[in-house]
Every structure is written in structure tokens, then in C-alpha cells.
Design a protein around this motif. Structure first.
Motif, PDB file in Angstrom:
ATOM      1  N   GLY A  41      -2.375   2.521  -8.199  1.00 46.91           N
ATOM      2  CA  GLY A  41      -3.636   3.079  -7.700  1.00 46.91           C
ATOM      3  C   GLY A  41      -3.602   3.369  -6.217  1.00 46.91           C
ATOM      4  O   GLY A  41      -4.446   4.118  -5.713  1.00 46.91           O
ATOM      5  N   GLY A  42      -2.632   2.798  -5.515  1.00 47.10           N
ATOM      6  CA  GLY A  42      -2.515   3.042  -4.083  1.00 47.10           C
ATOM      7  C   GLY A  42      -1.469   4.068  -3.727  1.00 47.10           C
ATOM      8  O   GLY A  42      -1.634   4.819  -2.758  1.00 47.10           O
ATOM      9  N   CYS A  43      -0.378   4.126  -4.486  1.00 45.42           N
ATOM     10  CA  CYS A  43       0.713   5.027  -4.077  1.00 45.42           C
ATOM     11  C   CYS A  43       1.123   6.025  -5.157  1.00 45.42           C
ATOM     12  O   CYS A  43       2.085   6.760  -4.973  1.00 45.42           O
ATOM     13  N   GLN A  44       0.385   6.056  -6.266  1.00 46.41           N
ATOM     14  CA  GLN A  44       0.678   7.039  -7.311  1.00 46.41           C
ATOM     15  C   GLN A  44      -0.598   7.754  -7.761  1.00 46.41           C
ATOM     16  O   GLN A  44      -0.652   8.297  -8.856  1.00 46.41           O
ATOM     17  N   ASP A 104     -14.140   4.617  -0.247  1.00 44.51           N
ATOM     18  CA  ASP A 104     -14.173   3.469  -1.162  1.00 44.51           C
ATOM     19  C   ASP A 104     -12.815   3.232  -1.813  1.00 44.51           C
ATOM     20  O   ASP A 104     -12.389   2.080  -1.990  1.00 44.51           O
ATOM     21  N   TRP A 105     -12.134   4.310  -2.180  1.00 47.17           N
ATOM     22  CA  TRP A 105     -10.827   4.165  -2.823  1.00 47.17           C
ATOM     23  C   TRP A 105      -9.807   3.570  -1.852  1.00 47.17           C
ATOM     24  O   TRP A 105      -9.010   2.698  -2.236  1.00 47.17           O
ATOM     25  N   ALA A 106      -9.833   4.013  -0.607  1.00 46.48           N
ATOM     26  CA  ALA A 106      -8.890   3.489   0.383  1.00 46.48           C
ATOM     27  C   ALA A 106      -9.153   2.011   0.655  1.00 46.48           C
ATOM     28  O   ALA A 106      -8.217   1.215   0.789  1.00 46.48           O
ATOM     29  N   VAL A 107     -10.426   1.625   0.734  1.00 44.29           N
ATOM     30  CA  VAL A 107     -10.767   0.213   0.945  1.00 44.29           C
ATOM     31  C   VAL A 107     -10.280  -0.614  -0.239  1.00 44.29           C
ATOM     32  O   VAL A 107      -9.686  -1.694  -0.080  1.00 44.29           O
TER      33      VAL A 107
END
Length: 583
Positions: free
Chosen positions: A426-429, A369-372
């Protein structure tokens, strides 16, 4: 070859399967690994090894070999957005935005504070040979590449399988207590009725793997560079170093094109497209492979059916955003290995294996879910500067010109976009996604506390010693040797951590360890204890008094927490180990 009997049969020799082999071997579990391909992957695929994975590799003596070949953090700790790589037009080679990522730059101090080792960048095609070498050294003759599983059946008290030598056609029968499907979901899971839940394939992505000398134009220090074309959304892409050298010396690259139909290019027709995209019409390019792959958001409905278990991509498939795929698979194997060892060699009942799904499937759900979410939100970032696919061709250049406009209006455009870019942390940190996951139920003894609230963007990790969570990292020393609290569990053993006043706990732990025939390292940390608390780091995160205690499992997760002394520590620990080992 006749019949081979082993406790565990691993199907799949990728990153997850080879890691499982290493972890099982280190805990004394005999096993056989079969992989249908003749060698490890020739496609870079996953390339980011997060902090928790590197901690696990450190625990199993793999990290140094990985770091010897991997890019150091200073050579991949940024994410960039640019118009093009080269070119001399007014909108060429324009830096749109850059931000620290995955522990780089100003993030480094935060990552160093919560773990003994930092993330690394090493594509799967370079990682897998390292894992294979370690697996073969630990289990000579048990790692069989170019061998495929053809049939298997769960006989109730064992699994019976047939393995075919792809080169000779020779069939070997394998009798195993358990089968691990680390085959990407190709065969094992579907064969026992495991279903992948989730939407149909989200999009098709085309990736070109090629060699070229980009040293004249490449800005080193970047994990990924997104190119957002001012004219053509189909020329938007991202470029990633694939090694084996790093920075300006990098020889091989992965170029992911904007989503589009499969089969649009091959190894010849993609070359002019790469040159056009990079604005390098004379660039010498050697294309190694062009792949089309579907971005999935799937989670298996079960991780276990009888004596068959699945791990890695066989259990969860997600967009590559955040780099959680391979890392989650390696961590699956780490969770499963000590439990199989406890059952196969340690006398625990088969029911202990059920805690694998109870613990790891919720993590798989969260990570998918987080990756989506991160992948979807990145489209919002692109739209914010006018480079999304929904922006008409005639307006893309206008929008990007407004972004670079030196006027006060341009200041406003950039300020608005900056706020959107900031949400990409939220995507790279997302450090807390790497090390902050915890188990609510499973092989542990809950202490009745509520799970601590997490920072919504997951870019801050707050350590906790609550049962189910990874034991907090702190530097400790003994006789001049510096080590992390995470190092105390070693391979296959438990740790009992207490303070200087916890002698009753350590003495009880020694007796209980003998009773259950499990190795337990005891550590009284603090002034007057067995280990010095370097700079007070442990006292700051332990969340117990100097007379309290933690029991840490072989995988580094806390199994039990007593904030204070116990009236009868031996009875308490007897019950704790009975619960954790399900005896």
C-alpha cells in the motif's frame, strides 16, 4: 518597471509553479511567474515522478527531457531494508527484506498495461531546471526569478500586486485576472485567510545531502534503502540516490535520519554520524546541506478565495511516503490550467474556476490521508522485526538475531515478518493512487453509475471510462503511427472517442466544436474506423459499444459517456459542452 497586465500571475517557481507556467503557455494563456529565490531548488527534496505526472509531461513535450536525465525504472524499482550498508560484523550488511516498488520488477507489466509511459526518478533539484527551461522558452521574459510578491489585493474584477526585484529593490505593479499561489503556503494563502487544517507538525526529520563514492557497497536498483540498526534506534535511517548519475555511479545522496530534535547536527558534526551509520569510518564525505523539516498532514480549507487560487504544497502537505506530494501539485496545475484558459481565452464564465476546488480538494484529502496511513504503517513493519524505537536497546539485537536464525523458529519469525512486509504494498505499489483518482463532481456530466470499488491496498488499477476518471489507456494506430488514447487530447483540445459505427457522433462533434470555438479531435477506433485498435486493447477497457461515445477533457479526464448511439448526437454534445464549459 511600471505596470504589467497579464491574465494570470503565478507566485512560486518550484515544481508546481513552473509546471503551471508550461501548461498555461501551451494553452495560449499569457502569464507572469515570480520566484523570490535567485534560482531553482538546490535541495533534492521530491524525487519520484509517478505515472500520471509522466503522462502529463508527455502531453506537454517535457517527458523526453526528463527521461534523458532520470534514473530508468530498472535502477530504482525496489525498496530494501538492511542492517547497515557496510561493515564486517556478524550483523552488518544483512539484507532484511526487499520488494518490488513503483513499477519495478514484476510490477512493470502492470504499469505498462495502464499507461503509455512509466514512472521516473529525478530529484527536484534536477527536475526544476528542465521545467524552468521549458517555461522560459514558451514565455520569454515572463519568468522572473529573484522577484518576490510583497503585497496584493483582490479588487473584485482583477488582482493588483506589487513585485519587488530582490537584487535592485525595483517595484513593479502587476494587474492580473487571477493569482495562483504556488509558494508552499508561505504568503498567498494566509494573506487571503486560507487555513491549513490538520494536526500540528507530526515529527522533525533531519536530512543530510552529501557527496560520496559508495559504489563498492551500494546495491543498485533501489529507490530507497532503510537501515535498521541492531543497536541504536537513532542510527536507523534511509538512504536515497540523488544523482545526477544513477546506480553505482551515483555521486550525491540524501540520508534521512530517524526523527529527532532539530539542530542536532550541522554540516561538520553530521559527518561522523554518517560514517557511523553506514559503518564506513574512513569514508570521504562532502556535505552540501543539512536540513531539519517538519512532517505535516495538512489540507487547506479552501483552494480559492475570489480571484486567488492555491496549488501544490500551498494546498496540501503530507508525509513523503508514497511520493504523492509534488505529483499532486503538478496535477493540480494541470487541472487548473485548462479551466483558466477556457475562462480567459474561451468565453467561459468565472464560475468554471470553482470546479478546480470541487475536483482537486477531495484528491488532496485522499492523498494526505493515504500518505499518513502509509507512513504510520511503515512503523508497524519496522516493529515487526524488532527494530522500532519502542524496542529497548538490549532487545533489538536479540530480535534481529532471531530474524536471521537459520532454525525452524527463525523460519517462523521470518514468515510472520514477511506477511507484515507484504502489507507495505500500500505504500510502494499503490498504482491506483497514481492513476486511479476520479472526480465525482465538477466540469463533467455524470452518467448515474456508481464509482467502481477500488482494491483496498490500491496496488491494482482497474481502468474505467466513467465520467470524472482519466480516460483508459490503450494503444491505437493510424497510418503506421502508434499512440495512446491518452494522447488524443493534446494540449488544450478535447477528444470525441467512438467506434466504427459512431460517424454521427464525429460529425456532430465537428459542428459543436465550431459552435463553441474549441478544438475537438475525433477518433473512431476499431475495424473500419479512423484508428486501429492495437491488440483489442481499447475494446477491452472502453465500456461503451461501437456506437457509443466518450468526450475527453483537455486534462485527459472523461467529461461525458454515452454507452450507446444517441437519437440526436448534436443536441447531446451541445448540452455536454455547455455543461462542461459552464456556458
Amino acid at each position: 518597471m511600471g505596470t504589467i497586465e497579464v491574465p494570470v500571475l503565478i507566485v512560486g517557481g518550484g515544481g508546481c509553479g513552473l509546471s503551471a507556467s508550461v501548461f498555461l503557455a501551451d494553452q495560449g494563456v499569457d502569464h507572469l511567474l515570480v520566484e523570490r529565490h535567485p534560482d531553482t531548488s538546490r535541495i533534492p527534496k521530491a524525487h519520484y515522478l509517478n505515472q500520471r505526472t509522466m503522462e502529463i509531461f508527455r502531453q506537454h513535450g517535457i517527458a523526453d527531457d526528463v527521461l534523458a536525465e532520470a534514473a530508468p525504472l530498472e535502477l530504482f524499482g525496489k525498496v530494501r531494508w538492511m542492517t547497515t550498508l557496510a561493515g564486517d560484523g556478524p550483523m552488518d550488511r544483512r539484507l532484511i527484506h526487499e520488494m518490488d516498488a513503483f513499477g519495478g520488477g514484476e510490477l512493470r507489466e502492470g504499469y505498462e498495461k495502464v499507461g503509455p509511459v512509466l514512472p521516473a526518478k529525478l530529484p527536484q533539484m534536477w527536475l526544476e531546471p528542465i521545467l524552468r527551461r521549458h517555461a522560459e522558452n514558451r514565455s520569454p521574459g515572463r519568468i522572473l526569478f529573484h522577484h518576490e510578491l510583497t503585497t496584493f489585493s483582490d479588487e473584485g474584477d482583477h488582482v493588483l500586486a506589487e513585485v519587488r526585484n530582490v537584487e535592485t529593490g525595483e517595484i513593479t505593479t502587476v494587474k492580473a485576472q487571477y493569482l495562483i499561489g504556488a509558494d508552499g503556503g508561505r504568503f498567498v494563502g494566509p494573506e487571503v485567510g486560507i487555513r491549513q487544517e490538520g494536526p500540528p507538525g507530526l515529527v522533525n526529520t533531519t536530512t543530510a545531502y552529501f557527496s560520496a563514492d559508495l559504489s563498492e557497497w551500494w546495491e543498485e536498483g533501489t529507490l530507497i534503502t532503510h537501515f535498521l540498526s541492531p543497536e541504536d534506534p537513532d542510527l536507523s535511517s534511509n538512504l536515497i540516490e540523488m544523482g545526477p548519475s544513477w546506480g553505482k555511479a551515483c555521486e550525491q545522496w540524501g540520508l534521512h535520519f530517524a526523527p529527532g530534535p532539530p539542530g542536532r547536527w550541522d554540516a561538520e558534526t553530521v559527518i561522523p554520524r554518517i560514517r557511523e551509520l553506514l559503518r564506513l569510518p574512513e569514508l570521504e564525505i562532502e556535505v552540501h546541506k543539512v536540513t531539519d523539516w517538519i512532517v505535516h498532514a495538512h489540507l487547506a480549507d479552501r483552494y480559492r478565495v475570489g480571484r486567488v487560487l492555491i496549488a501544490g504544497d500551498a494546498a496540501h502537505r503530507q508525509p513523503p511516503a508514497v511520493g504523492l506530494g509534488l505529483n499532486t501539485g503538478i496535477q493540480d496545475a494541470h487541472n487548473l490550467a485548462w479551466k483558466l484558459a477556457a475562462v480567459v481565452n474561451g468565453g467561459s464564465p468565472d464560475s468554471l474556476i470553482d470546479t478546480y476546488e470541487a475536483e482537486r480538494r477531495p484528491v488532496g484529502r485522499e492523498n494526505v490521508d493515504w500518505a499518513v496511513s502509509a507512513a504510520s504503517h511503515h512503523q508497524v513493519v519496522i516493529d515487526a522485526i524488532g527494530a522500532g524505537h519502542n524496542i529497548p536497546a538490549g532487545r533489538r539485537l536479540q530480535r534481529l538475531e532471531a530474524y536471521f536464525d537459520p532454525s525452524e523458529n527463525g523460519d517462523t519469525v521470518r514468515a510472520r515478518a514477511l506477511e507484515i512486509f507484504h502489507t507495505h504494498r500500500g505504500g510502494c505499489q499503490s498504482l491506483d493512487m497514481e492513476v486511479g483518482f476520479g472526480y465525482e463532481e465538477g466540469a463533467l456530466v455524470p452518467d448515474g453509475t456508481v464509482r467502481p470499488a477500488r482494491v483496498p491496498m490500491r496496488n491494482v488499477h482497474v481502468p474505467t471510462s466513467r465520467p470524472g476518471h482519466r480516460v483508459p489507456h490503450a494503444w491505437i494506430s493510424r497510418d503506421g503511427e502508434l499512440l495512446s488514447t491518452i494522447d488524443l487530447t493534446g494540449t488544450g483540445g478535447y477528444a470525441l472517442i467512438t467506434g466504427p459505427e459512431g460517424t454521427a457522433w464525429t460529425e456532430a462533434a465537428e459542428r459543436v466544436a465550431e459552435k463553441y470555438s474549441v478544438p475537438v479531435v475525433t477518433a473512431r477506433i476499431g475495424e473500419g474506423g479512423d484508428y486501429d485498435d492495437v491488440d483489442g486493447g481499447w475494446e477491452a477497457v472502453r465500456q461503451i459499444t461501437g456506437a457509443g461515445a466518450l468526450v475527453v477533457r483537455p486534462d485527459g479526464h472523461v467529461a461525458y459517456r454515452a454507452t450507446e448511439a444517441a437519437e440526436d448526437p448534436e443536441q447531446v454534445l451541445t448540452e455536454v459542452f455547455a455543461a462542461v464549459l459552464d456556458r
